[in-house]
Design an enzyme around this catalytic site. Structure first.
Site: not given
Length: 449
Positions: A284, A305, A417
């Protein structure tokens, strides 16, 4: 004696220059001095922590109230939740272990109807304190949770409901208005303190205090790293020797050389969740104007893994911060009756396996020419965690400045938003509503599976 160190041994393959950014160090000294001056400690409060003396007193005053409760339900998203979760996982692991008897921290950090319903159905309201965290008080996800939590408390507690709600918010905004209206206990978020830099403010420290984590040691550790930048007259020589500056110029060099991903590989199990906290901080802050590098949280040994295959044999576009620590628990001893094919484990402890796996992974990455800086902690405790968080926050800001971007804003995040609010019918947002209409009415192109 073990120390906290950065290990540069394998940091600079041939593509990466260790000298990048040095020519601008004088500008950085002036920039820091300017940003740290002024009222309330300046515009970088996560560096000098000017709020700490008052907050320390406020937390001590609030402590008796918190001790009355068995459960804390934290309402927050992004930086309002990630630091708290990282600290709980690291320094209060008992909550995740069998037969835990309390206290409990529950974090509602998503628009998740099922989880929030479960909290309100199963938590005993009379033993629960709700902490709503939003600097602006207008974060729609957290505000919507607050409305529902307020109704839940009212329905179960009657007039006593206000004593079960604490707000952590800025000096202005809806949450501040609600605090004044209802008389909630309230802790501040400093004006210039963005969410992703707020873990060592009330945002992260009130849940830490509730759980009994040594939050004072966290802050003291952070100040041990940051104080050389503001306790004396800062000079290019002082800054050049600071580990955050060295780490920032390394990251700048990686980006300049085409390494556009940064692995945060933690081989300290209690710090596994710090990767998510770092990912928000880094992404961000630095993902702007087509610049930056993509953070990749990874957990050792688990991700050996899974995604390490990509690290080792995929595109050569990744650097790595490799986190290790001394003084980790040894764990159980392997029995002497092991089959011969596993005889090399006889007489060793489970912790020896973690150490060997970390060494193997680190060597494999360096042998595949992945630029790697080892971040080694003398122990996994609150003081060292505070040092690590401060180091990474400083590094993020310095890297942003080296990239000629503002590491303190997040302009692209705001678009989503606004579109979400437009979809829900919020006032204004004319352009966003028109864009939504065009998006929703385009001809679909789908494939069944």
């Amino acid at each position: 004696m073990s120390k906290n160190v950065l290990d540069w041994t394998n940091a600079f393959p041939s593509r990466v220059s260790p000298s990048a950014g040095q020519a601008r160090i004088g500008w950085f000294v002036e920039k820091l001095a300017t940003e740290l001056s002024g009222a309330d400690g300046g515009k970088l409060p996560f560096i000098n922590l000017p709020h700490w003396p008052a907050l320390k007193s406020q937390l001590a005053e609030l402590a008796p109230k918190l001790k009355r409760f068995e459960h804390m339900l934290l309402l927050g998203i992004g930086g309002s939740a990630l630091g708290a979760r990282a600290l709980q996982k690291a320094f209060f692991p008992a909550q995740d272990q069998p037969c835990h008897a309390g206290p409990w921290l529950w974090i509602a950090d998503n628009v998740d109807a099922a989880s929030l319903t479960a909290y309100f159905t199963k938590l005993p309201a009379e033993k629960t304190v709700v902490v709503a965290v939003s600097k602006s008080g207008g974060t729609i996800e957290t505000t919507s949770q607050y409305f529902l939590a307020m109704q839940w408390l009212r329905d179960n507690l009657g007039d006593a409901w206000k004593d079960h709600l604490v707000m952590v918010t800025g000096e202005e905004g809806f949450f501040r208005q609600e605090s004044k209206r209802h008389g909630f206990a309230t802790l501040p978020v400093p004006t210039y303190l963005g969410g992703r830099y707020s873990a060592l403010s009330a945002v992260g420290l009130i849940p830490a205090a509730f759980l009994g984590i040594d939050y004072e040691a966290l802050v003291e550790g952070a100040l041990a790293v940051t104080s050389p930048l503001f306790e004396t007259i800062l000079s290019p020589k002082i800054l050049a020797e600071h580990p955050a500056w060295k780490l920032a110029t390394w990251n700048w060099s990686l980006v300049d050389a085409g390494f556009n991903q940064l692995i945060f590989f933690s081989y300290v199990p209690p710090l596994a969740t710090f990767g998510a906290w770092f990912a928000q901080l880094w992404a961000e802050s630095l993902g702007k104007n087509g610049k930056g590098s993509m953070p990749i949280p990874a957990v050792g040994v688990t991700d050996q893994h899974s995604i390490q295959q990509m690290f080792l044999d995929g595109p050569k576009d990744k650097g790595c911060l490799f986190i290790t620590s001394d003084n980790m628990p040894e764990g159980l001893a392997f029995p002497g009756s092991l089959p011969d094919e596993f005889g090399y484990l006889r007489g060793k402890m489970l912790g020896d396996l973690l150490d060997a796996e970390a060494l193997g992974s680190r060597m494999a990455m360096t042998q595949n020419n992945i630029p790697l800086v080892g971040v080694h902690l003398s122990r996994c405790a609150e003081h060292e965690a505070g040092r690590l968080m401060a180091l990474l926050e400083l590094t993020t800001v310095f890297t942003g400045w080296l990239l000629n971007i503002d590491p303190l804003d997040q302009p692209a995040v705001e678009l989503g938003k606004r579109l979400a609010k437009a979809r829900l019918g919020a006032q204004g947002l004319t352009k966003e509503k028109a864009d939504l209409e065009a998006f929703l009415t385009q001809a679909p192109n789908t494939t069944e599976f």
